[in-house]
Motif scaffolding. Structure first.
Motif, short mmCIF file in Angstrom:
data_model
loop_
_atom_site.label_atom_id
_atom_site.label_comp_id
_atom_site.label_asym_id
_atom_site.label_seq_id
_atom_site.Cartn_x
_atom_site.Cartn_y
_atom_site.Cartn_z
N ARG A 45 0.83 -1.20 0.00
CA ARG A 45 0.00 0.00 0.00
C ARG A 45 0.86 1.25 0.00
NH1 ARG A 45 -3.92 3.01 -1.80
NH2 ARG A 45 -4.71 4.48 -0.23
N VAL A 46 1.97 1.24 0.74
CA VAL A 46 2.88 2.39 0.74
C VAL A 46 3.47 2.59 -0.64
CG1 VAL A 46 5.07 3.28 1.66
CG2 VAL A 46 3.43 2.18 3.20
N ALA A 47 3.88 1.49 -1.29
CA ALA A 47 4.46 1.60 -2.63
C ALA A 47 3.41 2.11 -3.62
CB ALA A 47 4.99 0.24 -3.07
N GLU A 48 2.16 1.69 -3.45
CA GLU A 48 1.09 2.14 -4.35
C GLU A 48 0.87 3.64 -4.25
OE1 GLU A 48 -3.74 1.47 -4.94
OE2 GLU A 48 -2.59 0.16 -3.59
N ILE A 49 0.81 4.16 -3.02
CA ILE A 49 0.61 5.61 -2.83
C ILE A 49 1.78 6.38 -3.43
CG2 ILE A 49 0.46 7.42 -1.08
CD1 ILE A 49 -1.00 5.43 0.73
N ARG A 50 3.01 5.88 -3.23
CA ARG A 50 4.18 6.58 -3.77
C ARG A 50 4.14 6.57 -5.30
NH1 ARG A 50 9.17 4.79 -5.60
NH2 ARG A 50 10.87 6.34 -5.44
N GLU A 51 3.72 5.43 -5.90
CA GLU A 51 3.67 5.36 -7.36
C GLU A 51 2.62 6.32 -7.93
OE1 GLU A 51 3.27 1.96 -10.88
OE2 GLU A 51 2.90 1.44 -8.77
N GLN A 52 1.47 6.43 -7.25
CA GLN A 52 0.45 7.39 -7.70
C GLN A 52 0.98 8.81 -7.63
OE1 GLN A 52 -2.91 6.66 -5.20
NE2 GLN A 52 -3.55 4.76 -6.28
#
Length: 766
Positions: free
Chosen positions: A733-740
């Protein structure tokens, strides 16, 4: 590759090489300066010792000029002289200096051998303060080690320089003249000199000097916990210049000689201060009294330099007895002589004497009682005394309006009394603005700075001067003589008094007084009050010595050392319910001494206690709810302290800074600082803007995953890495927010807070 390219590469390498050479030369220069600084510390440590000693007796400006000239000469010599020639020069300086010193000795000190013997004896713990013409000796012997140590340091013979300088400091450590601070400075200097010097010789980088800083810090801490205190010489320097262990003097067999106890066996008009003394444990008196006190025998007013004389004739009791000028209280005493004896002790100030012995008794001009014929065993007499009472405030306000008869009799000093006695007294009492505080300062300084011992060598000159400057131990006559002399240099009337301490208490109102209770103290005159007692002799070691003598006498089955009641030990009162509830009474006992009295002779000290002086003993009443401090051994605050604690000097601050720097180097070299920073960085993330918060949260996530699994490889995508290490949904989830945020350019405060909270959870499980 073209020739130009190769030449260009060679040029770059040459420039890099030149820069490296310059860097190394710069590092070597810095390390050399550090080594010279270490040499300066070593030299400064032992120069500081002799400077402090010379400052006590003379103006140290001459020594300062000699030191400066020697350093300049050594610096110049380092350019032109070989090491062999420099050693020859140093030897010539030492030989010539000693020859000049010995040539300056005159009279009984002309023979050089006693002074050479004493110099050798210094290594056994004798202080250099015992050297004749000390300033000349210091100027004679110090240039040689200064010259050689600095020359060797400049010539980069660092180990040899440390040996010369450190060895000189060690000499003063063994004599007991080097204090802890200067010794630590010398230790730091030796470590710095050798460490930085050798690193420079090996071409090490400046960054490696933190090793030296670490060793310095360890050396300071180690030196602070290991004290080299010489036990003192097993022999003494006799007045005739020889080294010998003097034979003790037995006052018991001496009868009416001029020794301390001899003066208490018969009423002599003079008292000669002796060397080693042996006091007997035989019982002299049984005393019944309203309260514990000192049993005063007599006083002396004329100081001869090596003893005391009592001037004036004795007269009838009715002409000499009286009461103090100020307030007083009555104390009744009864004395029983236990053997033939020629004195009549009494608490100061006797106002009436009764009994058969009193019919023909007389009194001296200085208020001491004397029998017309010696007392026989079991003779008794009764004394009524009016004990002077005055508060510390009253004594401070008593002023200096002394009667002419007092100043004419009690300010006398021999012309031969050295000026340095007055000079030191003035320095010690600089903060005192009245005779009472001056007396208390002197009393406490002597009590705290000299060791009690019956085994001493009698000095050949002024006793007070010798005890103040050349001796480190003595017994009561030395303490009292020195205090009285110091007071007289300040125009404060004082006199030397002998008698007995209270002795062994065997009942509520009874004391057994033995020969080893023989004592000497000082009485100081205060207008409108009278004579008040001061005792500069440390009580605890004196009492311990007396108790050891008594135990030895009992074990040897000596006669007349006990009464029927004395073998049971010291009498102590049985606490009553009232005493238990009130803490044993509201008033301090007559001889109670408050060992928490702050020293008055330190800079910026203030006199804030309302000291209570009674009968010559000074007792301090501590205000309710106040606190006082003293070390475990009863020592007082030292000079330079105030009520809030120690005021550190330059040596202490320098050493503290070096310790901090050294252990900071340990922290840096061990990586502890980096690990500490990383631990804080990992566990605490302050809020900034959302984008920054997300990036930092992701960095923290990567660090946690690296520690738990492995680093992310070059070219490996975040998703592939997370899948490989089997990261949980929180990490994804942290990686997803950073990618967005990186590709859509959109992130809000809520998403940023979510990443921080998720990473905090993952860190918490680390």
């Amino acid at each position: 590759m073209s020739v130009l390219d190769r030449e260009s590469d060679v040029g770059v390498l040459d420039r890099e090489s030149d820069v490296g050479v310059l860097d190394r030369e710069s590092d070597v220069g810095v390390l050399r300066l550090l080594a010279l600084g270490g040499a300066a510390l070593v030299i400064g440590s032992f120069v500081g010792v002799v400077h402090d000693v010379v400052d006590v007796i003379a103006d140290p400006s001459t020594l300062q000029l000699v030191v400066a000239a020697t350093l300049v000469g050594a610096t110049v010599a380092a350019r032109y002289l070989t090491v062999r020639n420099a050693v020859v020069v140093a030897g010539a300086l030492l030989t010539g200096g000693l020859a000049w010193y010995l040539a300056g000795l005159t009279g009984a000190t002309l023979s050089p051998w006693p002074h050479i013997e004493y110099t050798i004896a210094l290594l056994a713990g004798n202080s250099i303060l015992g050297i004749v013409n000390l300033e000349s000796w210091v100027i004679a012997v110090t240039p040689a080690p200064i010259f050689l140590a600095w020359y060797l340091a400049v010539r980069r013979h660092h180990v040899a320089s440390a040996i010369v300088g450190g060895g000189t400091l060690l000499f003063f450590v063994l004599t007991g003249d080097a204090g802890t601070d200067l010794t630590l400075v010398g230790v730091v200097g030796v470590v710095t000199l050798v460490g930085a010097g050798e690193l420079g010789r090996l071409g090490a980088a400046v960054s490696e000097a933190d090793v030296v800083a670490t060793v310095v810090a360890v050396a300071i801490v180690a030196s602070a916990t290991v004290t080299i205190v010489p036990a003192g010489a097993a022999f003494s320097f006799s007045p005739d210049g020889g080294l010998a262990e003097p034979a003790p003097i037995s006052a018991d067999s001496a009868g009416g000689d001029g020794t301390l106890e001899g003066s208490l066996l018969s009423a002599g008009e003079d008292l000669s201060i002796q060397g080693s003394l042996e006091l007997t444990s035989k019982v002299r008196y049984l005393v019944e009294s309203d309260e514990e006190s000192y049993w005063r025998v007599g006083a002396y007013d004329l100081y001869t330099g090596d003893g005391w004389v009592r001037r004036g004739e004795t007269g009838p009791l009715d002409r000499r007895l009286g009461s103090p000028a100020g307030r007083s209280r009555t104390v009744e005493q009864t004395y029983r002589a236990m053997s033939p004896i020629g004195t009549m002790p009494a608490v100061w100030r006797p106002s009436d004497v009764a009994g058969p012995v009193a019919e023909n008794a007389r009194v001296t001009r200085l208020g001491g009682l004397q029998p017309s014929t010696p007392l026989d065993a079991n003779d008794t007499y009764r004394v009524t005394s009016e004990v002077p009472i005055a508060t510390g405030t009253e004594l401070r306000n008593a002023g200096r309006e002394y009667p002419e008869s007092i100043t004419n009799q009690y300010l006398q000093l021999p012309d031969s009394t050295p000026e340095r006695v007055a000079e030191r007294t003035e320095r010690l009492t600089a903060n005192a603005d009245n005779p009472y505080d001056t007396a208390r300062i002197i009393e406490q300084w002597l009590e705290s700075n000299r060791e009690y011992s019956l085994n001493v060598s009698k000095p050949s000159g002024s006793v007070a001067d010798s005890f103040l400057f050349e001796m480190d131990r003595g017994y009561c006559t030395y303490y009292a003589t020195t205090m009285a002399t110091m007071l007289r240099t300040q125009d404060i009337p004082s006199r030397f008094v002998v008698g007995y301490t209270s002795g062994q208490r065997v009942a509520e109102d009874e004391w057994v007084v033995r020969g080893h209770n023989s004592h000497a103290w000082v009485e100081v005159y205060f207008p409108e009050v009278g004579w008040i007692r001061f005792d500069p002799t440390p009580a605890s070691p004196r009492d311990s010595t007396a108790q050891q003598d008594l135990q030895s006498a009992r074990q040897a089955n000596e006669t007349d050392v006990d009464t029927n009641r004395s073998r049971g030990g010291e009498w102590t009162p049985t606490p009553t319910e009232t005493e238990t509830a009130t803490g044993g009474g509201d008033q301090p006992s007559f001889d109670e001494r408050d060992m928490s009295i702050p020293d008055y002779y330190g800079p910026d000290s203030a006199f804030t206690r309302d000291d209570f002086a009674t009968g010559g003993n000074v007792t301090v009443s501590t205000p309710e709810n106040s606190t006082t401090t003293a070390s475990e051994n009863g020592s007082q605050e030292r000079p330079g302290e105030d009520s809030d604690g120690v005021i550190p000097g330059i040596e202490q601050l320098t050493l503290a800074a070096l310790v901090v720097f050294g252990f900071a180097s340990v922290v840096r070299r061990s990586g502890l600082a980096e690990r500490t920073y990383r631990a804080v960085w990992l566990r605490w993330q302050p809020r900034e803007d959302p984008a920054t918060d997300v990036d930092r949260a992701f960095e923290r996530l990567e660090y946690v995953l690296e520690r738990r699994h492995r680093e992310r490889r070059p070219g490996e995508t975040v998703n592939d890495y997370l899948s490989t290490v089997e990261a949980d949904e929180r990490a994804r989830r942290v990686a997803e927010i950073r990618e967005q945020m990186r590709y859509a350019g959109v992130v809000d405060r809520a998403a940023a807070d979510e990443t921080i909270e998720l990473v905090d959870e993952l860190v918490g499980g680390d």
